[in-house]
Every structure is written in C-alpha cells, then in structure tokens.
Design a protein around this motif. Structure first.
Motif, PDB file in Angstrom:
ATOM      1  N   PRO A 186     -45.311  18.344  19.055  1.00  0.00           N
ATOM      2  CA  PRO A 186     -44.158  17.749  18.349  1.00  0.00           C
ATOM      3  C   PRO A 186     -43.962  18.347  16.957  1.00  0.00           C
ATOM      4  O   PRO A 186     -42.823  18.486  16.485  1.00  0.00           O
ATOM      5  CB  PRO A 186     -44.523  16.268  18.243  1.00  0.00           C
ATOM      6  CG  PRO A 186     -45.561  16.046  19.279  1.00  0.00           C
ATOM      7  CD  PRO A 186     -46.263  17.340  19.518  1.00  0.00           C
ATOM      8  N   ALA A 187     -45.046  18.747  16.303  1.00  0.00           N
ATOM      9  CA  ALA A 187     -44.917  19.315  14.955  1.00  0.00           C
ATOM     10  C   ALA A 187     -44.142  20.618  14.994  1.00  0.00           C
ATOM     11  O   ALA A 187     -43.451  20.986  14.040  1.00  0.00           O
ATOM     12  CB  ALA A 187     -46.297  19.537  14.354  1.00  0.00           C
ATOM     13  N   LEU A 188     -44.271  21.313  16.117  1.00  0.00           N
ATOM     14  CA  LEU A 188     -43.623  22.625  16.238  1.00  0.00           C
ATOM     15  C   LEU A 188     -42.112  22.502  16.066  1.00  0.00           C
ATOM     16  O   LEU A 188     -41.491  23.268  15.339  1.00  0.00           O
ATOM     17  CB  LEU A 188     -43.957  23.181  17.617  1.00  0.00           C
ATOM     18  CG  LEU A 188     -43.755  24.661  17.873  1.00  0.00           C
ATOM     19  CD1 LEU A 188     -44.681  25.110  18.977  1.00  0.00           C
ATOM     20  CD2 LEU A 188     -42.335  24.979  18.225  1.00  0.00           C
ATOM     21  N   PHE A 189     -41.554  21.501  16.732  1.00  0.00           N
ATOM     22  CA  PHE A 189     -40.105  21.311  16.621  1.00  0.00           C
ATOM     23  C   PHE A 189     -39.701  21.059  15.169  1.00  0.00           C
ATOM     24  O   PHE A 189     -38.756  21.656  14.662  1.00  0.00           O
ATOM     25  CB  PHE A 189     -39.668  20.136  17.502  1.00  0.00           C
ATOM     26  CG  PHE A 189     -38.245  19.719  17.276  1.00  0.00           C
ATOM     27  CD1 PHE A 189     -37.204  20.475  17.783  1.00  0.00           C
ATOM     28  CD2 PHE A 189     -37.947  18.583  16.540  1.00  0.00           C
ATOM     29  CE1 PHE A 189     -35.891  20.109  17.565  1.00  0.00           C
ATOM     30  CE2 PHE A 189     -36.633  18.210  16.314  1.00  0.00           C
ATOM     31  CZ  PHE A 189     -35.600  18.973  16.835  1.00  0.00           C
ATOM     32  N   THR A 235     -52.687  28.285  29.214  1.00  0.00           N
ATOM     33  CA  THR A 235     -52.881  26.931  28.691  1.00  0.00           C
ATOM     34  C   THR A 235     -51.780  25.954  29.084  1.00  0.00           C
ATOM     35  O   THR A 235     -51.889  24.769  28.829  1.00  0.00           O
ATOM     36  CB  THR A 235     -52.914  26.964  27.157  1.00  0.00           C
ATOM     37  OG1 THR A 235     -51.630  27.401  26.715  1.00  0.00           O
ATOM     38  CG2 THR A 235     -53.969  27.918  26.641  1.00  0.00           C
ATOM     39  N   GLN A 236     -50.717  26.463  29.651  1.00  0.00           N
ATOM     40  CA  GLN A 236     -49.536  25.644  29.969  1.00  0.00           C
ATOM     41  C   GLN A 236     -48.966  24.969  28.716  1.00  0.00           C
ATOM     42  O   GLN A 236     -48.452  23.851  28.788  1.00  0.00           O
ATOM     43  CB  GLN A 236     -49.859  24.597  31.039  1.00  0.00           C
ATOM     44  CG  GLN A 236     -48.647  24.343  31.927  1.00  0.00           C
ATOM     45  CD  GLN A 236     -48.820  23.113  32.808  1.00  0.00           C
ATOM     46  OE1 GLN A 236     -49.927  22.666  33.044  1.00  0.00           O
ATOM     47  NE2 GLN A 236     -47.713  22.593  33.304  1.00  0.00           N
ATOM     48  N   THR A 237     -49.081  25.633  27.580  1.00  0.00           N
ATOM     49  CA  THR A 237     -48.447  25.115  26.370  1.00  0.00           C
ATOM     50  C   THR A 237     -47.702  26.243  25.668  1.00  0.00           C
ATOM     51  O   THR A 237     -47.915  27.416  25.950  1.00  0.00           O
ATOM     52  CB  THR A 237     -49.473  24.551  25.367  1.00  0.00           C
ATOM     53  OG1 THR A 237     -50.401  25.591  25.060  1.00  0.00           O
ATOM     54  CG2 THR A 237     -50.196  23.354  25.926  1.00  0.00           C
ATOM     55  N   LEU A 238     -46.852  25.842  24.747  1.00  0.00           N
ATOM     56  CA  LEU A 238     -46.107  26.817  23.943  1.00  0.00           C
ATOM     57  C   LEU A 238     -46.882  27.068  22.660  1.00  0.00           C
ATOM     58  O   LEU A 238     -47.204  26.129  21.931  1.00  0.00           O
ATOM     59  CB  LEU A 238     -44.714  26.249  23.621  1.00  0.00           C
ATOM     60  CG  LEU A 238     -43.848  27.091  22.690  1.00  0.00           C
ATOM     61  CD1 LEU A 238     -43.510  28.423  23.331  1.00  0.00           C
ATOM     62  CD2 LEU A 238     -42.568  26.347  22.330  1.00  0.00           C
ATOM     63  N   ILE A 239     -47.171  28.318  22.400  1.00  0.00           N
ATOM     64  CA  ILE A 239     -47.894  28.650  21.173  1.00  0.00           C
ATOM     65  C   ILE A 239     -46.901  28.590  20.004  1.00  0.00           C
ATOM     66  O   ILE A 239     -45.727  28.912  20.160  1.00  0.00           O
ATOM     67  CB  ILE A 239     -48.535  30.054  21.292  1.00  0.00           C
ATOM     68  CG1 ILE A 239     -49.509  30.306  20.152  1.00  0.00           C
ATOM     69  CG2 ILE A 239     -47.479  31.132  21.337  1.00  0.00           C
ATOM     70  CD1 ILE A 239     -50.333  31.559  20.322  1.00  0.00           C
ATOM     71  N   SER A 240     -47.386  28.117  18.871  1.00  0.00           N
ATOM     72  CA  SER A 240     -46.475  27.983  17.731  1.00  0.00           C
ATOM     73  C   SER A 240     -46.431  29.283  16.933  1.00  0.00           C
ATOM     74  O   SER A 240     -47.277  30.154  17.085  1.00  0.00           O
ATOM     75  CB  SER A 240     -46.928  26.846  16.827  1.00  0.00           C
ATOM     76  OG  SER A 240     -48.082  27.241  16.122  1.00  0.00           O
ATOM     77  N   HIS A 241     -45.423  29.370  16.088  1.00  0.00           N
ATOM     78  CA  HIS A 241     -45.271  30.540  15.220  1.00  0.00           C
ATOM     79  C   HIS A 241     -46.537  30.730  14.381  1.00  0.00           C
ATOM     80  O   HIS A 241     -47.067  31.825  14.257  1.00  0.00           O
ATOM     81  CB  HIS A 241     -44.048  30.327  14.332  1.00  0.00           C
ATOM     82  CG  HIS A 241     -43.708  31.498  13.476  1.00  0.00           C
ATOM     83  ND1 HIS A 241     -42.630  31.514  12.641  1.00  0.00           N
ATOM     84  CD2 HIS A 241     -44.298  32.701  13.338  1.00  0.00           C
ATOM     85  CE1 HIS A 241     -42.564  32.674  12.030  1.00  0.00           C
ATOM     86  NE2 HIS A 241     -43.574  33.415  12.427  1.00  0.00           N
TER      87      HIS A 241
END
Lengths: 239, 308
Positions: A8-11, B135-141
């Motif tokens: 959620p923090a990413l958004f 991991t089935q997740t989106l990696i963040s910037h």
C-alpha cells in the motif's frame, strides 16, 4: 501470510511524486505566462524598427530596453524556481520562450541598444553567449552542476531568429532610404552564415533552422544587388 | 598495384599523404565564436551517440531476458536453473553497458539524455517481471534502485566472478569508464522509467498468464502457494492484474506526458481484461475437465489422479 501484490505504501509514494511534479509544472506555467507576456510585448515593440528611421532608434530602443528589463526579471524568477529541480526535466517548457527572449536582446543590442558602461551601444554589435548570460544574469552552458542556465542551442536558435528579422529589416531600411543599413546587414548575415557552416549539425531542430539561414542570405543579397545595379550603395560601404 | 595519380607537375600523388586542407572555411570576426560553440555541440552529440548505442543494446538484452522469463511456467521462489542462468548472463552484459554510460549521465545529464535512455524502461520491465515470478509481488521503485546501482557497480569491476563466464560480445568498450576510484558513478532510475516499465509489466503478466494457464491447466499463482497459512484460496494472477490495473487507474495522470500515459493505460486495461476472461474461462470450462488435466503436449507431467 503471503505479502500482497502491491505494498500500500507504494501507491502513496507514486501518487505523491506525481502530484509534486504536477504542482511544479503549474507553478512554472505561471512564471512562463508572465515571461510570454513580456517577450511578446518586447517583440511587438521591436517590430516597429521596420518603420522607424535610424535617427529615431534611440527612443524606440529605450522602450525596448524597458520590455527587456521585465524579461530579465522574469527569467530571474524562472531561474530561481527552476534551479530547484533537474534542469532538463522541465527545460522543454521554457526553451522556446527563452530563445525568443534571447532574440529580442540580441536584436536590440545589434541595433545599438543594450549599452553597458564598458561597451557603448553601436549598430552591428553581436552579443555572445556569455554576453547574453551577463545580460540575463544567469549562467550559460552549465555542465558541472544542475541549475538553470542558457544553453548553446538556445543562443544559436535565438540568433537565427535575429537573422530572419534583420533580413526583413534590410528590405525596409531601403524603403526608409537607409541603404547603408541594408549593406551592413548583408555583410553581417553573410558572416554569420559562414559561421554557422563551421558547426557540425545533427538532424535536429537546430539543423533545420540553420538551413533556413540561406534564404535570409538570398533575400539580403537580392536587396544589395538591386542597390548596386542602381548605384545606390553609399561610397564608404561599397566594396 | 594499379596506377597512381599525378599532380599537375607530374609528381606521383601519395595515397595516404597529408590530405589537402579540408575545405577552408572563410574566416571572419565570428569564426572563433562558432568554433568554440561547435566544440560544445560536438561534445553533446558524441555523448548522446554513445548513450544511444548502449541503450539500444540494453533494450535488446532486456527483451531477451523477458523472452527467457516467458518460458517460466509457474510462480515460485526460484526460477528454473536454466532460465536463471540465461537471465544472469544477460544481466552481466547489461551491467557492463550500464557501467560504460554511467559516467555520462550524472547530475544535469541524467534528464538531458532521458529520452535516449528508454532502455531503462525495458530493463525495469524485465526486473519487475523476474521479481514477480519469484515473489508474486510488485517491486517498488525504492527497492529497484539498489538493484540497478548494484548492476552498474558489477559492470565497473572487470574481474568479478559473475563476469568471468559472461561472453564479451558487443563492443562495449566504446568509451572506457574512468578507472573506478572511491565510488563509481551509478545509474539512477527516474519515476517515469519505473512507472512506464511497470505499465509494460502488465503486458508480460498477461502473456505469462495465458501461456502458463494453457500449458499447466492452472491459474498461475494459485496452486503452488498452498499451505502457507492462508485459509482462503491462494491469490491468482487474475487478482494481481486487477490490483495493478487499479493502481494505474487511481494514480493521477502525470501531466508531463499525458498522451503516452493514456495510451499505456488503455493497453493495461486490455491486458487486465484478457486475464479476467482467462480466469472466467477456466472456471466455466475448467469444470468440464478433471482437476490436473493437462493437454497432451505436456503429457509427461503426471496424470490427474482424482476427480472432484
């Protein structure tokens, strides 16, 4: 517990960044609105040069310098604001307008305005990139730090706009009986044309605009030809 | 061996002799000014040329990584060994390329050449996709930045063990990076590189969902993660696509390049709907076939043994 697909923090991070960007653009737009207004005004004043005899240049250029002063102030604001952000991220927003502003200053100085203590105004004086930087009180061609400045391309594009305008002035000065002016413009444009040949250009906007100089050259050559054909070229200027 | 040319006075002209001065430019008062401006412009053009060349290679390598990753069939913490090694060797090449251009795109030059650095979008796409498959997740910037910095650093050190097996293909030593001093410059990602890379990720996920469902008969993400505490059905790629779609729908439109954003968003919507349809088809038609049934072409993967 498997982690969620999207933290959620990413958004929130992405959203904040985009909003920041949008507000920077809005603020820039406001400054650029002002700049646009001053540049248009100054350009308008300068267009009177085509119907003003040389004897009255001083008065006209005095007014033009008033407009330029406003341009310089606004560019100062732009510089202060834009220097907080990566220069080339937003440069595209103002580069056209800055080119136009540069053109007004170059033209004004060439016509004899923009006199400083060290350099008196005289017809035919070309301001260099460094001179333009001094006039606007901003750095030029910055490489070692990321802040507002005037680029080489902006200067050259501004100069090309001046060439176009001068080629028009060559015609109109003859109409006003100032044939010496036409001859001087011809020499100046030819010299600059030769100067632009020195550049190694890529296929970009600068190349396109440089290609247009030859039409200005032709235009003034035709004027000079007409004059010489009729023996109208003043003796001291004839070569 | 053939004859040679003679000049006016009959002396043989040397082939490789000093060339006659190239087209003498007429000099005038402004020539020196233009010469110095020319040098400035040349510096810029040459730098851009080097960046564009490297960028093109990085794009091609990233695409190859993505193709390799598309051969993965299910989401699990380790990529299959053969695919992992393909990815690693490509990444090693990318690392070298990144290291060569890193010094060119520091500070003010980062955004100056942003448009010549479209390769970073492609690289983000490849890296986020690999991360998703593991991991089935989106990696963040923020998590991705160190990865790319790390890559650049590896590319700078020539005798790194991961470099040893990487074949030196492309003429990467276009302009050798200055000897690594204290801290070699690294490549940074902009927000746009990341966002547009993730936009493209949705397309890859759609392709992955389609092939993996067709070939394994299960929705990716669903089957393998069982028994890790979740009492509900494990999350499938349909759900992940929905989340990604929602992310982009909810983000404010970047005002910089609205047009591109809208275009990418439209493509994302289509991808989401394709995967949706896939999920639906599997529920409807999947009930007509025994659990674990798989098409004949992959018949070696054990037969379905129980009917529900």
């Amino acid at each position: 517990m498997a982690p969620p697909m999207i933290d959620p923090a990413l958004f929130e991070q992405l959203k904040t960044k985009i909003e920041e960007d949008t507000s920077v653009r809005k603020e820039l737009d406001q400054i650029l609105d002002d700049l646009n207004q001053h540049v248009s005004f100054t350009q308008g004043l300068l267009s009177r040069i085509h119907s003003t005899p040389r004897a009255k240049y001083a008065t006209l250029l005095g007014q033009v310098e008033g407009g330029i002063k406003k341009e310089i102030e606004t560019v100062g604001k732009l510089s202060a604001f834009a220097s907080q952000y990566p220069y080339y991220k937003y440069n595209h927003k103002w580069t056209r307008m800055v080119q136009d502003a540069i053109a007004t200053v170059i033209l004004c100085a060439w016509l004899g305005g923009m006199a400083t203590d060290s350099k008196p105004g005289e017809v035919g004086r070309l301001l260099t990139l460094e001179n333009i930087g001094q006039a606007f009180n901003v750095p030029v061609n910055l490489k070692d730090r990321d802040a507002f400045h005037i680029t080489v391309e902006e200067y050259l594009l501004g100069l090309i706009a001046v060439i176009d305008d001068l080629s028009r002035l060559a015609v109109n000065s003859v109409t006003l009986g100032d044939t010496a002016m036409a001859v001087q413009i011809s020499g100046f444009i030819k010299d600059l044309h030769a100067g632009f040949q020195v550049l190694n250009l890529k296929n970009d906007i600068l190349r396109k605009r440089v290609d247009s100089i030859k039409y200005a050259v032709k235009k003034v050559e035709d004027v000079v030809y007409d004059l010489s054909l009729r023996n109208l070229i003043p003796a001291q200027e004839a070569q | 061996m053939s004859g040679f040319k003679r000049d006016w006075s009959g002396n043989a002209k040397r082939r490789d002799g000093p060339k006659p001065a190239a087209k003498q430019v007429v000099r005038n008062a402004y020539t020196p000014m233009f010469e110095s401006l020319r040098n400035e412009l040349d510096e810029h053009h040459d730098r851009r040329e080097r960046i564009v060349k490297a960028s093109r290679d990085i794009t091609a390598l990233s695409k190859k990584i993505i193709f390799s990753l598309q051969r993965v069939r299910k989401i699990e913490s380790q990529l299959p060994a053969n695919i992992q090694s393909e990815v690693d060797s490509r990444l090693a090449e990318i690392a070298k390329l990144l290291a060569t251009i890193a010094p060119e795109i520091q500070g003010i030059n980062r955004y100056r050449y942003a448009r010549s650095l479209m390769c970073l979008e492609e690289l983000v796409e490849a890296l986020t996709f690999a991360h998703y498959l593991r991991t089935q997740t989106l990696i963040s910037h923020a998590e991705l930045d160190p990865t790319i910095e790390d890559l650049t650093r590896k590319g700078t050190v020539p005798e790194d063990e991961t470099m040893a097996d990487a074949s030196d293909t492309a003429g990467t030593a276009e302009k050798p990076a200055p000897p690594p001093t204290a801290e070699p410059p690294t490549v940074s990602l902009t927000q746009d590189d990341y966002l547009y890379g993730v936009f493209d990720l949705t397309g890859e996920m759609m392709r992955f969902a389609t092939t993996s469902t067709a070939l394994t008969g299960t929705m990716a993400g669903g089957g393998s993660g069982e028994g890790d505490g979740g009492d509900d059905e494990p999350r499938t790629i349909v759900h992940d696509m929905h989340e990604l779609g929602t992310l982009f729908e909810m983000l404010p439109v970047g005002s910089g390049n609205r047009f591109q954003w809208e275009k990418k968003l439209e493509v994302t919507r289509q991808s989401v709907q394709k995967v949706e349809r896939l999920g639906y088809d599997r529920i409807i038609r999947g009930s007509e076939r025994p659990k674990g049934w798989i098409p004949d072409l992959s018949a070696d993967q054990g037969q379905g043994d129980e009917l529900e």
